[in-house]
Design a protein around this motif. Structure first.
Motif, PDB file in Angstrom:
ATOM      1  N   PRO A 117      -2.053   3.300  -0.753  1.00 22.12           N
ATOM      2  CA  PRO A 117      -3.254   2.788  -0.077  1.00 22.12           C
ATOM      3  C   PRO A 117      -4.540   3.094  -0.836  1.00 22.12           C
ATOM      4  O   PRO A 117      -5.459   2.278  -0.857  1.00 22.12           O
ATOM      5  N   TRP A 118      -4.614   4.284  -1.482  1.00 21.01           N
ATOM      6  CA  TRP A 118      -5.814   4.607  -2.264  1.00 21.01           C
ATOM      7  C   TRP A 118      -5.990   3.588  -3.382  1.00 21.01           C
ATOM      8  O   TRP A 118      -7.074   3.052  -3.591  1.00 21.01           O
ATOM      9  N   GLY A 119      -4.933   3.361  -4.146  1.00 18.95           N
ATOM     10  CA  GLY A 119      -5.008   2.429  -5.270  1.00 18.95           C
ATOM     11  C   GLY A 119      -5.297   1.011  -4.830  1.00 18.95           C
ATOM     12  O   GLY A 119      -6.061   0.285  -5.482  1.00 18.95           O
ATOM     13  N   THR A 120      -4.695   0.606  -3.731  1.00 17.02           N
ATOM     14  CA  THR A 120      -4.924  -0.742  -3.202  1.00 17.02           C
ATOM     15  C   THR A 120      -6.382  -0.919  -2.795  1.00 17.02           C
ATOM     16  O   THR A 120      -7.028  -1.916  -3.148  1.00 17.02           O
ATOM     17  N   ALA A 121      -6.920   0.050  -2.069  1.00 15.36           N
ATOM     18  CA  ALA A 121      -8.311  -0.040  -1.603  1.00 15.36           C
ATOM     19  C   ALA A 121      -9.283  -0.025  -2.785  1.00 15.36           C
ATOM     20  O   ALA A 121     -10.223  -0.834  -2.840  1.00 15.36           O
ATOM     21  N   LEU A 122      -9.050   0.856  -3.735  1.00 14.24           N
ATOM     22  CA  LEU A 122      -9.951   0.925  -4.889  1.00 14.24           C
ATOM     23  C   LEU A 122      -9.851  -0.330  -5.744  1.00 14.24           C
ATOM     24  O   LEU A 122     -10.862  -0.823  -6.256  1.00 14.24           O
ATOM     25  N   GLY A 123      -8.642  -0.856  -5.916  1.00 14.74           N
ATOM     26  CA  GLY A 123      -8.476  -2.091  -6.682  1.00 14.74           C
ATOM     27  C   GLY A 123      -9.215  -3.249  -6.045  1.00 14.74           C
ATOM     28  O   GLY A 123      -9.833  -4.068  -6.736  1.00 14.74           O
ATOM     29  N   TYR A 124      -9.181  -3.308  -4.729  1.00  9.84           N
ATOM     30  CA  TYR A 124      -9.877  -4.385  -4.014  1.00  9.84           C
ATOM     31  C   TYR A 124     -11.394  -4.210  -4.096  1.00  9.84           C
ATOM     32  O   TYR A 124     -12.125  -5.141  -4.409  1.00  9.84           O
ATOM     33  N   MET A 125     -11.867  -2.970  -3.818  1.00 12.11           N
ATOM     34  CA  MET A 125     -13.307  -2.733  -3.772  1.00 12.11           C
ATOM     35  C   MET A 125     -13.965  -2.814  -5.148  1.00 12.11           C
ATOM     36  O   MET A 125     -15.060  -3.351  -5.284  1.00 12.11           O
ATOM     37  N   LEU A 126     -13.313  -2.287  -6.177  1.00 12.80           N
ATOM     38  CA  LEU A 126     -13.944  -2.209  -7.490  1.00 12.80           C
ATOM     39  C   LEU A 126     -13.658  -3.405  -8.393  1.00 12.80           C
ATOM     40  O   LEU A 126     -14.485  -3.760  -9.225  1.00 12.80           O
ATOM     41  N   PHE A 127     -12.472  -4.005  -8.232  1.00 12.83           N
ATOM     42  CA  PHE A 127     -12.071  -5.056  -9.161  1.00 12.83           C
ATOM     43  C   PHE A 127     -11.767  -6.384  -8.481  1.00 12.83           C
ATOM     44  O   PHE A 127     -11.399  -7.349  -9.138  1.00 12.83           O
ATOM     45  N   GLY A 128     -11.892  -6.430  -7.150  1.00 13.01           N
ATOM     46  CA  GLY A 128     -11.636  -7.666  -6.423  1.00 13.01           C
ATOM     47  C   GLY A 128     -10.174  -8.082  -6.424  1.00 13.01           C
ATOM     48  O   GLY A 128      -9.866  -9.253  -6.204  1.00 13.01           O
ATOM     49  N   GLU A 129      -9.266  -7.145  -6.663  1.00 13.13           N
ATOM     50  CA  GLU A 129      -7.839  -7.458  -6.675  1.00 13.13           C
ATOM     51  C   GLU A 129      -7.326  -7.565  -5.240  1.00 13.13           C
ATOM     52  O   GLU A 129      -7.492  -6.658  -4.447  1.00 13.13           O
ATOM     53  N   VAL A 130      -6.690  -8.670  -4.942  1.00  9.33           N
ATOM     54  CA  VAL A 130      -6.113  -8.870  -3.616  1.00  9.33           C
ATOM     55  C   VAL A 130      -4.645  -8.454  -3.691  1.00  9.33           C
ATOM     56  O   VAL A 130      -3.924  -8.902  -4.584  1.00  9.33           O
ATOM     57  N   PRO A 131      -4.205  -7.579  -2.768  1.00 11.07           N
ATOM     58  CA  PRO A 131      -2.816  -7.139  -2.803  1.00 11.07           C
ATOM     59  C   PRO A 131      -1.855  -8.322  -2.674  1.00 11.07           C
ATOM     60  O   PRO A 131      -2.097  -9.249  -1.900  1.00 11.07           O
ATOM     61  N   GLY A 132      -0.783  -8.265  -3.424  1.00 12.50           N
ATOM     62  CA  GLY A 132       0.220  -9.325  -3.396  1.00 12.50           C
ATOM     63  C   GLY A 132       1.376  -9.000  -2.463  1.00 12.50           C
ATOM     64  O   GLY A 132       1.346  -8.022  -1.708  1.00 12.50           O
ATOM     65  N   ARG A 133       2.393  -9.817  -2.547  1.00 14.21           N
ATOM     66  CA  ARG A 133       3.564  -9.622  -1.684  1.00 14.21           C
ATOM     67  C   ARG A 133       4.300  -8.328  -1.996  1.00 14.21           C
ATOM     68  O   ARG A 133       4.964  -7.772  -1.142  1.00 14.21           O
ATOM     69  N   ASP A 134       4.210  -7.851  -3.228  1.00 14.71           N
ATOM     70  CA  ASP A 134       4.921  -6.633  -3.587  1.00 14.71           C
ATOM     71  C   ASP A 134       4.457  -5.428  -2.772  1.00 14.71           C
ATOM     72  O   ASP A 134       5.224  -4.501  -2.550  1.00 14.71           O
ATOM     73  N   LEU A 135       3.209  -5.438  -2.324  1.00 13.18           N
ATOM     74  CA  LEU A 135       2.713  -4.332  -1.532  1.00 13.18           C
ATOM     75  C   LEU A 135       3.465  -4.221  -0.213  1.00 13.18           C
ATOM     76  O   LEU A 135       3.665  -3.124   0.301  1.00 13.18           O
ATOM     77  N   ALA A 136       3.919  -5.327   0.324  1.00  9.49           N
ATOM     78  CA  ALA A 136       4.656  -5.301   1.586  1.00  9.49           C
ATOM     79  C   ALA A 136       5.969  -4.539   1.453  1.00  9.49           C
ATOM     80  O   ALA A 136       6.485  -4.009   2.426  1.00  9.49           O
ATOM     81  N   ARG A 137       6.497  -4.466   0.246  1.00  7.43           N
ATOM     82  CA  ARG A 137       7.747  -3.728   0.029  1.00  7.43           C
ATOM     83  C   ARG A 137       7.522  -2.226  -0.074  1.00  7.43           C
ATOM     84  O   ARG A 137       8.455  -1.452  -0.035  1.00  7.43           O
TER      85      ARG A 137
END
Length: 166
Positions: free
Chosen positions: A79-99
């Motif tokens: 969750p830390w990496g996902t949130a930082l990736g979204y906030m800092l780089f605009g990366e939207v989590p993909g389907r792999d995160l659901a796994r």
């Protein structure tokens, strides 16, 4: 790491590791480092300080409980990496995160560890703090890697990681 914490202080572990990595990063100096501006230098120092803090928290977690107790909390990086990736780089989590696991149980409460509850929760706190610092440092290092050569980032991250120990 667990074995090292029984014979070495946290400070000595961090200093030896950081100095070895800093020397390795320094070896890349002839291959074209970029002179940082004042703001960039502050960012490089902060990367090191945050990385150093994470290295302080990790061995401390092993002092209070075995790695088997705190290992499930490595998943806090998701969750830390996902949130930082979204906030800092605009990366939207993909389907792999659901796994990825959404919750991992810890054996801390099973009563078989032979340690008191306070030390187990202290170990977990240090592990979560370490994971959070690693995630923030990783996001900052990613930014720095887009601006500076990797060796320069490795040197800065390792050399300035000694600051929290001092």
């Amino acid at each position: 790491m667990r074995r090292l914490t029984s014979t070495e202080s946290t400070a000595s572990i961090i200093i030896y590791f950081s100095l070895m990595c800093a020397v390795a990063g320094l070896c890349t100096l002839p291959f074209g480092w970029i002179w940082p501006t004042a703001d960039q230098l502050v960012a490089l120092v902060l990367i090191g300080v945050i990385g150093g803090a994470s290295h302080i928290f990790l061995p401390e977690s092993f002092r209070y409980a075995p790695g088997s107790v705190t290992a499930p909390f490595d998943y806090a990086a998701i969750p830390w990496g996902t949130a930082l990736g979204y906030m800092l780089f605009g990366e939207v989590p993909g389907r792999d995160l659901a796994r990825a696991p959404s919750w991992v149980e810890t054996p801390a409460g099973n009563g078989r560890s032979g340690r008191n509850v306070v030390s187990i929760y202290t170990a977990i706190l240090f592990k979560v703090l370490s994971t959070a610092c690693f995630a923030v440092m990783g996001a900052c290092a990613r930014w720095a890697g887009e601006v500076f050569p990797v060796g320069e980032v490795v040197f800065s991250r390792s050399f300035f990681a000694i600051i929290p120990v001092a």
